[in-house]
Design a protein around this motif. Structure first.
Motif, mmCIF file in Angstrom:
data_model
loop_
_atom_site.group_PDB
_atom_site.id
_atom_site.type_symbol
_atom_site.label_atom_id
_atom_site.label_comp_id
_atom_site.label_asym_id
_atom_site.label_seq_id
_atom_site.Cartn_x
_atom_site.Cartn_y
_atom_site.Cartn_z
ATOM 1 N N ASP A 96 9.207 -2.522 -7.335
ATOM 2 C CA ASP A 96 9.942 -3.528 -7.601
ATOM 3 C C ASP A 96 9.039 -5.016 -6.856
ATOM 4 O OD1 ASP A 96 12.004 -5.197 -8.866
ATOM 5 O OD2 ASP A 96 13.207 -4.835 -7.166
ATOM 6 N N GLY A 97 9.029 -6.137 -7.569
ATOM 7 C CA GLY A 97 8.573 -7.415 -6.804
ATOM 8 C C GLY A 97 6.942 -7.604 -6.680
ATOM 9 N N ILE A 98 6.178 -6.561 -7.099
ATOM 10 C CA ILE A 98 4.880 -6.701 -6.992
ATOM 11 C C ILE A 98 4.281 -7.435 -8.295
ATOM 12 C CG2 ILE A 98 3.921 -4.498 -7.834
ATOM 13 C CD1 ILE A 98 1.796 -4.445 -5.805
ATOM 14 N N SER A 99 3.369 -8.262 -7.850
ATOM 15 C CA SER A 99 2.831 -9.000 -8.932
ATOM 16 C C SER A 99 1.625 -8.205 -9.721
ATOM 17 C CB SER A 99 2.303 -10.366 -8.403
ATOM 18 O OG SER A 99 1.242 -10.183 -7.719
ATOM 19 N N ASP A 100 1.379 -8.617 -10.804
ATOM 20 C CA ASP A 100 0.259 -7.756 -11.499
ATOM 21 C C ASP A 100 -1.065 -8.304 -10.598
ATOM 22 O OD1 ASP A 100 2.036 -7.201 -13.510
ATOM 23 O OD2 ASP A 100 0.971 -8.531 -15.003
ATOM 24 N N ARG A 101 -1.314 -9.398 -10.234
ATOM 25 C CA ARG A 101 -2.697 -9.810 -9.553
ATOM 26 C C ARG A 101 -2.600 -8.922 -8.375
ATOM 27 N NH1 ARG A 101 -4.241 -12.214 -5.273
ATOM 28 N NH2 ARG A 101 -2.123 -13.178 -4.714
ATOM 29 N N ARG B 179 0.448 6.763 -13.296
ATOM 30 C CA ARG B 179 -0.792 7.023 -13.716
ATOM 31 C C ARG B 179 -1.283 6.011 -14.182
ATOM 32 N NH1 ARG B 179 -4.150 10.688 -13.179
ATOM 33 N NH2 ARG B 179 -4.680 10.866 -15.410
ATOM 34 N N ARG B 180 -0.530 5.025 -14.988
ATOM 35 C CA ARG B 180 -1.011 3.781 -15.598
ATOM 36 C C ARG B 180 -0.344 2.385 -14.880
ATOM 37 N NH1 ARG B 180 -0.855 3.890 -21.750
ATOM 38 N NH2 ARG B 180 -1.834 2.228 -21.355
ATOM 39 N N PHE B 181 -1.164 1.448 -15.211
ATOM 40 C CA PHE B 181 -0.962 0.143 -14.501
ATOM 41 C C PHE B 181 0.375 -0.044 -14.774
ATOM 42 C CE2 PHE B 181 -0.851 -4.250 -13.883
ATOM 43 C CZ PHE B 181 -1.669 -4.620 -12.724
ATOM 44 N N GLY B 182 1.014 -0.066 -15.860
ATOM 45 C CA GLY B 182 2.305 -0.620 -16.244
ATOM 46 C C GLY B 182 3.332 0.352 -15.653
ATOM 47 N N GLU B 183 3.252 1.710 -15.494
ATOM 48 C CA GLU B 183 3.720 2.797 -14.639
ATOM 49 C C GLU B 183 4.337 2.276 -13.255
ATOM 50 O OE1 GLU B 183 3.172 6.613 -17.414
ATOM 51 O OE2 GLU B 183 1.910 6.265 -15.640
ATOM 52 N N TYR B 184 2.900 1.773 -12.568
ATOM 53 C CA TYR B 184 3.015 1.373 -10.972
ATOM 54 C C TYR B 184 3.760 0.140 -10.947
ATOM 55 C CZ TYR B 184 -0.571 4.514 -9.598
ATOM 56 O OH TYR B 184 -1.472 5.427 -9.108
ATOM 57 N N ARG B 185 3.629 -0.900 -11.835
ATOM 58 C CA ARG B 185 4.400 -2.076 -12.043
ATOM 59 C C ARG B 185 5.928 -1.911 -12.224
ATOM 60 N NH1 ARG B 185 2.029 -5.217 -16.095
ATOM 61 N NH2 ARG B 185 3.747 -4.273 -17.292
ATOM 62 N N ALA B 186 6.329 -0.856 -13.017
ATOM 63 C CA ALA B 186 7.729 -0.536 -13.324
ATOM 64 C C ALA B 186 8.391 0.029 -12.153
ATOM 65 C CB ALA B 186 7.786 0.280 -14.519
ATOM 66 N N THR C 245 0.800 -1.150 0.022
ATOM 67 C CA THR C 245 0.021 0.024 0.089
ATOM 68 C C THR C 245 0.791 1.152 -0.096
ATOM 69 O OG1 THR C 245 -1.997 -1.077 1.051
ATOM 70 C CG2 THR C 245 -1.869 1.431 1.180
ATOM 71 N N GLY C 246 1.973 1.221 0.921
ATOM 72 C CA GLY C 246 2.803 2.527 0.947
ATOM 73 C C GLY C 246 3.489 2.706 -0.444
ATOM 74 N N SER C 247 3.806 1.703 -1.073
ATOM 75 C CA SER C 247 4.748 1.939 -2.181
ATOM 76 C C SER C 247 3.678 2.278 -3.249
ATOM 77 C CB SER C 247 5.116 0.431 -2.701
ATOM 78 O OG SER C 247 6.375 -0.138 -1.649
ATOM 79 N N ILE C 248 2.324 1.929 -3.635
ATOM 80 C CA ILE C 248 1.585 2.253 -4.396
ATOM 81 C C ILE C 248 1.320 3.929 -4.119
ATOM 82 C CG2 ILE C 248 -0.778 1.955 -5.179
ATOM 83 C CD1 ILE C 248 -0.530 -1.093 -4.649
#
Length: 125
Positions: A52-57, A42-49, A30-33
């Motif tokens: 580090d280490g969070i899964s898509d799900r 802004r976009r899902f891929g930017e959050y994922r990038a 939560t803190g990382s997000i």
């Protein structure tokens, strides 16, 4: 002068709300997000990038939870293909503002810990 504690006072109407807030903020990622959002993701891929280490799900699940809590706003951009944008809500910004003293404390604590021997026996060497 210390406050006088009253029997059962911890379970008044504000305590469960405070506990819920702590549990929500303390969930893994939560803190990382929230930090990624404040830094401009802004976009899902930017959050994922940037996380580090969070899964898509799990990222998807946490974004939905934070949206349900009113901390993240989800916007559908009507393009082809449709794009989804996430951003901090005013409530999310207020939460991060409220957490700034905790951020400063954790940074001081990390600096102190870096200068403190882990084993007491090391202090005598």
């Amino acid at each position: 002068m210390p406050r006088q504690l009253e029997r059962g006072s911890i379970h008044d109407e504000t305590c469960p709300r405070f506990q819920d807030a702590l549990e929500m903020v303390g969930r893994r990622w939560t803190g990382s997000i929230l930090m990624a959002a404040v830094q401009g993701a802004r976009r899902f891929g930017e959050y994922r990038a940037v996380i580090d280490g969070i899964s898509d799900r799990l990222l998807s699940q946490r974004l939905k939870e934070l949206e349900a809590e009113g901390l993240i706003e989800r916007t559908v951009v009507p393009t082809t293909p449709v794009q989804i944008a996430y951003s901090l809500s005013p409530s999310g910004r207020a939460l991060l503002d409220a957490l700034q003293p905790l951020v400063r404390w954790s940074m001081r604590k990390a600096a102190e810990d870096a200068h403190t021997p882990v084993d007491a026996s090391e202090a005598h060497n």
